[in-house]
Design a protein around this motif. Structure first.
Motif, PDB file in Angstrom:
ATOM      1  N   LEU A  17       0.823  -1.207   0.000  1.00 14.91           N
ATOM      2  CA  LEU A  17       0.000   0.000   0.000  1.00 14.91           C
ATOM      3  C   LEU A  17       0.858   1.259   0.000  1.00 14.91           C
ATOM      4  O   LEU A  17       0.556   2.223  -0.706  1.00 14.91           O
ATOM      5  CB  LEU A  17      -0.951   0.012   1.209  1.00 14.91           C
ATOM      6  CG  LEU A  17      -2.121  -0.958   1.139  1.00 14.91           C
ATOM      7  CD1 LEU A  17      -2.882  -0.964   2.453  1.00 14.91           C
ATOM      8  CD2 LEU A  17      -3.056  -0.581   0.002  1.00 14.91           C
ATOM      9  N   LYS A  18       1.939   1.249   0.789  1.00 11.57           N
ATOM     10  CA  LYS A  18       2.837   2.396   0.809  1.00 11.57           C
ATOM     11  C   LYS A  18       3.464   2.596  -0.561  1.00 11.57           C
ATOM     12  O   LYS A  18       3.602   3.715  -1.035  1.00 11.57           O
ATOM     13  CB  LYS A  18       3.920   2.215   1.869  1.00 11.57           C
ATOM     14  CG  LYS A  18       3.451   2.477   3.274  1.00 11.57           C
ATOM     15  CD  LYS A  18       4.594   2.357   4.258  1.00 11.57           C
ATOM     16  CE  LYS A  18       4.105   2.545   5.686  1.00 11.57           C
ATOM     17  NZ  LYS A  18       5.169   2.340   6.660  1.00 11.57           N
ATOM     18  N   MET A  19       3.844   1.517  -1.197  1.00 14.46           N
ATOM     19  CA  MET A  19       4.459   1.605  -2.514  1.00 14.46           C
ATOM     20  C   MET A  19       3.461   2.168  -3.522  1.00 14.46           C
ATOM     21  O   MET A  19       3.814   3.006  -4.339  1.00 14.46           O
ATOM     22  CB  MET A  19       4.959   0.223  -2.948  1.00 14.46           C
ATOM     23  CG  MET A  19       5.890   0.265  -4.095  1.00 14.46           C
ATOM     24  SD  MET A  19       7.341   1.248  -3.663  1.00 14.46           S
ATOM     25  CE  MET A  19       8.202   1.238  -5.193  1.00 14.46           C
ATOM     26  N   LYS A  20       2.220   1.716  -3.441  1.00 16.40           N
ATOM     27  CA  LYS A  20       1.205   2.227  -4.361  1.00 16.40           C
ATOM     28  C   LYS A  20       1.016   3.727  -4.167  1.00 16.40           C
ATOM     29  O   LYS A  20       0.883   4.473  -5.125  1.00 16.40           O
ATOM     30  CB  LYS A  20      -0.128   1.505  -4.146  1.00 16.40           C
ATOM     31  CG  LYS A  20      -0.163   0.105  -4.693  1.00 16.40           C
ATOM     32  CD  LYS A  20      -1.524  -0.521  -4.464  1.00 16.40           C
ATOM     33  CE  LYS A  20      -1.542  -1.977  -4.881  1.00 16.40           C
ATOM     34  NZ  LYS A  20      -2.834  -2.612  -4.619  1.00 16.40           N
ATOM     35  N   THR A  21       1.027   4.180  -2.914  1.00 16.10           N
ATOM     36  CA  THR A  21       0.871   5.603  -2.633  1.00 16.10           C
ATOM     37  C   THR A  21       2.041   6.387  -3.203  1.00 16.10           C
ATOM     38  O   THR A  21       1.855   7.433  -3.820  1.00 16.10           O
ATOM     39  CB  THR A  21       0.760   5.842  -1.113  1.00 16.10           C
ATOM     40  OG1 THR A  21      -0.308   5.057  -0.603  1.00 16.10           O
ATOM     41  CG2 THR A  21       0.513   7.296  -0.799  1.00 16.10           C
ATOM     42  N   LYS A  22       3.262   5.875  -3.025  1.00 16.52           N
ATOM     43  CA  LYS A  22       4.439   6.543  -3.573  1.00 16.52           C
ATOM     44  C   LYS A  22       4.370   6.587  -5.095  1.00 16.52           C
ATOM     45  O   LYS A  22       4.720   7.591  -5.715  1.00 16.52           O
ATOM     46  CB  LYS A  22       5.716   5.841  -3.125  1.00 16.52           C
ATOM     47  CG  LYS A  22       6.063   6.094  -1.675  1.00 16.52           C
ATOM     48  CD  LYS A  22       7.349   5.394  -1.300  1.00 16.52           C
ATOM     49  CE  LYS A  22       7.663   5.571   0.171  1.00 16.52           C
ATOM     50  NZ  LYS A  22       8.883   4.858   0.554  1.00 16.52           N
ATOM     51  N   GLN A  23       3.907   5.500  -5.699  1.00 16.30           N
ATOM     52  CA  GLN A  23       3.786   5.475  -7.158  1.00 16.30           C
ATOM     53  C   GLN A  23       2.759   6.490  -7.636  1.00 16.30           C
ATOM     54  O   GLN A  23       2.980   7.197  -8.616  1.00 16.30           O
ATOM     55  CB  GLN A  23       3.390   4.075  -7.626  1.00 16.30           C
ATOM     56  CG  GLN A  23       4.500   3.061  -7.512  1.00 16.30           C
ATOM     57  CD  GLN A  23       4.042   1.646  -7.815  1.00 16.30           C
ATOM     58  OE1 GLN A  23       2.855   1.367  -7.809  1.00 16.30           O
ATOM     59  NE2 GLN A  23       4.996   0.756  -8.056  1.00 16.30           N
ATOM     60  N   LYS A  24       1.641   6.586  -6.920  1.00 11.89           N
ATOM     61  CA  LYS A  24       0.608   7.558  -7.304  1.00 11.89           C
ATOM     62  C   LYS A  24       1.139   8.979  -7.200  1.00 11.89           C
ATOM     63  O   LYS A  24       0.907   9.808  -8.081  1.00 11.89           O
ATOM     64  CB  LYS A  24      -0.631   7.401  -6.418  1.00 11.89           C
ATOM     65  CG  LYS A  24      -1.444   6.176  -6.725  1.00 11.89           C
ATOM     66  CD  LYS A  24      -2.609   6.072  -5.771  1.00 11.89           C
ATOM     67  CE  LYS A  24      -3.370   4.774  -5.986  1.00 11.89           C
ATOM     68  NZ  LYS A  24      -4.456   4.615  -5.016  1.00 11.89           N
ATOM     69  N   LEU A  25       1.869   9.278  -6.128  1.00  9.72           N
ATOM     70  CA  LEU A  25       2.437  10.616  -5.972  1.00  9.72           C
ATOM     71  C   LEU A  25       3.463  10.907  -7.065  1.00  9.72           C
ATOM     72  O   LEU A  25       3.503  12.019  -7.597  1.00  9.72           O
ATOM     73  CB  LEU A  25       3.083  10.759  -4.591  1.00  9.72           C
ATOM     74  CG  LEU A  25       2.117  10.861  -3.419  1.00  9.72           C
ATOM     75  CD1 LEU A  25       2.881  10.852  -2.099  1.00  9.72           C
ATOM     76  CD2 LEU A  25       1.278  12.117  -3.520  1.00  9.72           C
ATOM     77  N   ILE A  27       3.528   9.618 -10.087  1.00  8.69           N
ATOM     78  CA  ILE A  27       2.791   9.806 -11.341  1.00  8.69           C
ATOM     79  C   ILE A  27       2.151  11.189 -11.370  1.00  8.69           C
ATOM     80  O   ILE A  27       2.187  11.882 -12.389  1.00  8.69           O
ATOM     81  CB  ILE A  27       1.740   8.691 -11.519  1.00  8.69           C
ATOM     82  CG1 ILE A  27       2.445   7.354 -11.800  1.00  8.69           C
ATOM     83  CG2 ILE A  27       0.765   9.033 -12.635  1.00  8.69           C
ATOM     84  CD1 ILE A  27       1.537   6.155 -11.732  1.00  8.69           C
ATOM     85  N   LEU A  28       1.579  11.612 -10.244  1.00  4.66           N
ATOM     86  CA  LEU A  28       0.962  12.932 -10.169  1.00  4.66           C
ATOM     87  C   LEU A  28       1.999  14.023 -10.401  1.00  4.66           C
ATOM     88  O   LEU A  28       1.762  14.966 -11.155  1.00  4.66           O
ATOM     89  CB  LEU A  28       0.286  13.119  -8.806  1.00  4.66           C
ATOM     90  CG  LEU A  28      -0.376  14.463  -8.581  1.00  4.66           C
ATOM     91  CD1 LEU A  28      -1.584  14.625  -9.503  1.00  4.66           C
ATOM     92  CD2 LEU A  28      -0.807  14.598  -7.140  1.00  4.66           C
ATOM     93  N   LEU A  29       3.159  13.892  -9.778  1.00  7.03           N
ATOM     94  CA  LEU A  29       4.221  14.874  -9.938  1.00  7.03           C
ATOM     95  C   LEU A  29       4.690  14.950 -11.384  1.00  7.03           C
ATOM     96  O   LEU A  29       4.858  16.041 -11.937  1.00  7.03           O
ATOM     97  CB  LEU A  29       5.388  14.530  -9.017  1.00  7.03           C
ATOM     98  CG  LEU A  29       6.535  15.524  -8.997  1.00  7.03           C
ATOM     99  CD1 LEU A  29       6.080  16.870  -8.482  1.00  7.03           C
ATOM    100  CD2 LEU A  29       7.666  14.995  -8.136  1.00  7.03           C
ATOM    101  N   ILE A  30       4.869  13.798 -12.006  1.00  7.25           N
ATOM    102  CA  ILE A  30       5.284  13.763 -13.416  1.00  7.25           C
ATOM    103  C   ILE A  30       4.222  14.418 -14.298  1.00  7.25           C
ATOM    104  O   ILE A  30       4.535  15.188 -15.201  1.00  7.25           O
ATOM    105  CB  ILE A  30       5.571  12.313 -13.863  1.00  7.25           C
ATOM    106  CG1 ILE A  30       6.835  11.805 -13.169  1.00  7.25           C
ATOM    107  CG2 ILE A  30       5.710  12.218 -15.375  1.00  7.25           C
ATOM    108  CD1 ILE A  30       7.074  10.319 -13.313  1.00  7.25           C
ATOM    109  N   ALA A  31       2.951  14.145 -14.008  1.00  8.81           N
ATOM    110  CA  ALA A  31       1.864  14.730 -14.801  1.00  8.81           C
ATOM    111  C   ALA A  31       1.858  16.250 -14.671  1.00  8.81           C
ATOM    112  O   ALA A  31       1.684  16.967 -15.662  1.00  8.81           O
ATOM    113  CB  ALA A  31       0.529  14.147 -14.357  1.00  8.81           C
TER     114      ALA A  31
END
Length: 78
Positions: A17-25, A27-31
């Motif tokens: 879950l922590k990894m998924k949250t880091k991945q989402k952040l 992706i958001l930053l890259i976007a």
């Protein structure tokens, strides 16, 4: 033994879950970065100049209104 297996699985799930949250952040930053880069590539110098001219005109209108208010205020003996 069954109890420790459950605890181990809970820790693994927590890590996922922590990894998924880091991945989402990430992706958001890259976007967001791509959006700004894309906008700066799309916005031509002429369009940016137009925005600057409009901004200056807005400031001039505001200063004229404030000057009029100040003049009206003094003419009424304020």
């Amino acid at each position: 033994m069954h109890h420790s297996y459950i605890l181990m699985e809970m820790k693994n799930e927590e890590r996922r879950l922590k990894m998924k949250t880091k991945q989402k952040l990430a992706i958001l930053l890259i976007a967001v970065l791509l959006t700004f880069v894309g906008f700066s590539l799309i916005a031509s110098p002429a369009a940016i100049e137009l925005v600057k001219v409009g901004k200056e005109a807005g400031y001039e209108i505001i200063s004229n209104v404030l000057a009029k208010v100040e003049t009206d205020h003094h003419s009424y003996g304020g």
